[in-house]
Enzyme design. Sequence first.
Site, mmCIF file in Angstrom:
data_model
loop_
_atom_site.group_PDB
_atom_site.id
_atom_site.type_symbol
_atom_site.label_atom_id
_atom_site.label_comp_id
_atom_site.label_asym_id
_atom_site.label_seq_id
_atom_site.Cartn_x
_atom_site.Cartn_y
_atom_site.Cartn_z
ATOM 1 N N LYS A 117 -14.355 1.149 4.985
ATOM 2 C CA LYS A 117 -13.284 0.210 4.060
ATOM 3 C C LYS A 117 -13.692 -1.249 4.782
ATOM 4 C CE LYS A 117 -9.518 -1.481 2.800
ATOM 5 N NZ LYS A 117 -9.349 -1.806 1.314
ATOM 6 N N ASP A 169 10.879 3.035 5.137
ATOM 7 C CA ASP A 169 10.907 1.759 5.816
ATOM 8 C C ASP A 169 12.012 1.054 6.587
ATOM 9 O OD1 ASP A 169 8.659 -0.714 4.489
ATOM 10 O OD2 ASP A 169 10.619 -1.380 5.731
ATOM 11 N N THR A 201 -5.483 -0.558 6.431
ATOM 12 C CA THR A 201 -6.815 -0.906 6.915
ATOM 13 C C THR A 201 -6.836 -1.122 8.367
ATOM 14 O OG1 THR A 201 -6.966 -1.985 4.866
ATOM 15 C CG2 THR A 201 -8.575 -2.482 6.558
ATOM 16 N N GLY A 256 -9.231 -15.338 -1.965
ATOM 17 C CA GLY A 256 -7.882 -15.378 -1.427
ATOM 18 C C GLY A 256 -7.620 -14.026 -1.125
ATOM 19 N N VAL A 308 0.759 -1.157 -0.136
ATOM 20 C CA VAL A 308 -0.060 -0.091 0.026
ATOM 21 C C VAL A 308 0.751 1.288 0.116
ATOM 22 C CG1 VAL A 308 -1.822 1.208 1.402
ATOM 23 C CG2 VAL A 308 -2.054 -1.187 1.233
ATOM 24 N N PHE A 314 -8.629 1.566 -1.575
ATOM 25 C CA PHE A 314 -9.341 0.686 -2.411
ATOM 26 C C PHE A 314 -8.707 0.032 -3.386
ATOM 27 C CE2 PHE A 314 -12.924 1.305 0.512
ATOM 28 C CZ PHE A 314 -13.014 2.847 0.714
ATOM 29 N N LYS A 342 -8.535 -11.510 5.635
ATOM 30 C CA LYS A 342 -8.019 -10.747 6.804
ATOM 31 C C LYS A 342 -9.261 -9.698 7.267
ATOM 32 C CE LYS A 342 -4.987 -7.261 6.067
ATOM 33 N NZ LYS A 342 -5.559 -6.158 6.470
ATOM 34 N N LEU A 355 -18.992 -11.231 -9.738
ATOM 35 C CA LEU A 355 -19.988 -12.319 -9.663
ATOM 36 C C LEU A 355 -19.453 -13.391 -10.538
ATOM 37 C CD1 LEU A 355 -23.537 -10.648 -10.438
ATOM 38 C CD2 LEU A 355 -22.700 -11.971 -8.349
ATOM 39 N N CYS A 357 -6.309 -9.381 1.751
ATOM 40 C CA CYS A 357 -7.304 -8.350 2.232
ATOM 41 C C CYS A 357 -8.668 -9.120 2.510
ATOM 42 C CB CYS A 357 -7.445 -7.321 1.213
ATOM 43 S SG CYS A 357 -6.218 -6.234 1.013
HETATM 44 C C1 UDX Z 1 -9.327 -6.247 -2.866
HETATM 45 C C2 UDX Z 1 -10.607 -5.292 -3.055
HETATM 46 O O1 UDX Z 1 -10.869 -5.615 -4.449
HETATM 47 C C3 UDX Z 1 -9.840 -4.035 -2.964
HETATM 48 O O2 UDX Z 1 -10.654 -2.924 -3.215
HETATM 49 C C4 UDX Z 1 -9.251 -3.983 -1.684
HETATM 50 O O3 UDX Z 1 -8.701 -2.623 -1.247
HETATM 51 C C5 UDX Z 1 -8.267 -5.000 -1.234
HETATM 52 O O4 UDX Z 1 -9.005 -6.207 -1.248
HETATM 53 P P1 UDX Z 1 -7.791 -7.646 -4.012
HETATM 54 O O5 UDX Z 1 -7.691 -8.551 -2.642
HETATM 55 O O6 UDX Z 1 -6.327 -7.230 -4.438
HETATM 56 O O7 UDX Z 1 -8.549 -6.528 -3.637
HETATM 57 O O8 UDX Z 1 -8.119 -8.592 -5.255
HETATM 58 P P2 UDX Z 1 -9.852 -8.799 -5.958
HETATM 59 O O9 UDX Z 1 -9.417 -8.481 -7.367
HETATM 60 O O10 UDX Z 1 -10.729 -7.962 -4.976
HETATM 61 O O11 UDX Z 1 -10.061 -10.300 -5.764
HETATM 62 C C6 UDX Z 1 -10.148 -10.890 -4.312
HETATM 63 C C7 UDX Z 1 -10.491 -12.149 -4.484
HETATM 64 O O12 UDX Z 1 -11.642 -12.556 -4.982
HETATM 65 C C8 UDX Z 1 -9.538 -13.319 -5.412
HETATM 66 O O13 UDX Z 1 -9.057 -14.386 -4.887
HETATM 67 C C9 UDX Z 1 -10.207 -13.444 -6.586
HETATM 68 O O14 UDX Z 1 -9.815 -14.484 -7.296
HETATM 69 C C10 UDX Z 1 -11.625 -13.488 -5.987
HETATM 70 N N1 UDX Z 1 -12.706 -12.915 -6.898
HETATM 71 C C11 UDX Z 1 -12.884 -11.691 -7.253
HETATM 72 C C12 UDX Z 1 -13.506 -14.136 -7.226
HETATM 73 O O15 UDX Z 1 -13.574 -15.281 -7.251
HETATM 74 N N2 UDX Z 1 -14.651 -13.726 -8.169
HETATM 75 C C13 UDX Z 1 -14.684 -12.432 -8.323
HETATM 76 O O16 UDX Z 1 -15.830 -12.054 -9.507
HETATM 77 C C14 UDX Z 1 -13.869 -11.267 -8.313
#
Ligand code: UDX
Length: 447
Positions: free
Chosen positions: A207, A30, A122, A260, A11, A152, A266, A253, A263
Amino acid sequence: MRIAVVGSGYVGLVSGACLADFGHEVVCIDSDASKIEALQRGVMPIYEPGLDHIVAKNAAAKRLVFTTELREAVSQAEAVFIAVGTPSRRGDGHADLSYVYAVARDIAPNLKRFTVVITKSTVPVGTGDEVERIIREANPQADVAVVSNPEFLREGAAIEDFKRPDRIVIGIEDERARAVMTEVYRPLYLNKAPLVFTARRTSELIKYASNAFLAMKITFINEIADLCEAVGSNVQDVAHGIGLDKRIGGKFLHAGPGYGGSCFPKDTLALVKTAQDYGSPLRLIETTVAINDQRKRAMARKVARAIGSDIRGKTVALLGLTFKPNTDDMRESPAISIVQGLQDGGAIVRAFDPEGMEAAKSCVSDVVYGADPYAIAEGADALVLVTEWDAFRALDFPRLKALMNDPLFVDLRNVYRRDLIARHGFRYVSIGRPKEDIPVSLSSAAE
Ligand code: UDX
């Protein structure tokens, strides 16, 4: 504006580089000297598309510097971002805020003028209050406004998300912070990105509520996918059909093996704990967490069923290990549960991932890594698409069939269609789609 960013991880580094790209003078700090030294040489500690370019450009323009020295940078800054990690606390799932509080204590004595201290990490509701208390206790003369400004950012799209956000949420308790934060984000303001000012605790909750809702939406479609398999419907068409309702929206969707990342797992857990602590449990999110954990474990059983009753001694080749494409991040990736489940059943697991294999070595063991999809397919009894990297979207199926011991393709991201795969003599298993795929009408498929 002079800005200090404490924490040059995922971040902090993206935020610092983008703020520099807005024209601000940014110092990224850092405590990890090797990370700072690498950044000074233009070597990125994380894989994030475009990050190396934006860092190099702004470092060359002297708008972005990296240091382990916090005092000087904080004393010169008008805004200080706290962007250190808030991992799940071992054992109970609460957010571990020790790094955030340590930074607050380090910052305090170096505040020489009115300074806005911003929690970008966060953090649970109420953390800003505690950060303010720590700073005032450590430096009673500090003229400080503590602000919440959650990020985000999606991994793999972080720079895009920073520069073209749907909204910028800013939680303030001191009106003086409004002008400073408006100045920080002025370039985005011009992009018409709405600056949403709220109370600090409200911003902190926004958030968590956002991430929890997105995790719940994904889990909803994943459960619908299981129902589709039972009743013979097509989950992609269901998602398309409900997503056209603007109140639902088509994003997030896509049915898959479960969510996974660093974010959603957790943050959903931390929000559940906060809610329980305040005596107002979030049963929808508690259930979301439980379903998602079960789902990731169930995927290995799905692969085993596709292969046949006993997978002992069978070779399974996995396409993708990271939790999503365009990242090297293995945190909470479904692939970890899939590897463990297959190995528990006695299968031999091979894997290829464009970026994640190095990181995977500290998450799973006894996996045979290959240089590309074809290397791992040789002699395999099943090929499983786990992560939807672009590199897996146009596989050479005749070549794969010639290499494999048994032409079975398990598509956990519904990248392909059965008719295409079947034409090459493969058995095809996917998520939430019936035996025969009824093609979605071309007009809607084009979206
Ligand atoms: C997420 C939020 O989108 C972001 O706004 C926040 O700041 C941090 O967490 P991120 O974890 O980087 O971002 O990835 P994201 O693209 O949201 O996907 C999260 C997980 O959901 C992934 O494992 C992805 O494979 C899964 N996913 C996402 C699905 O299984 N189906 C979907 O339609 C979208």
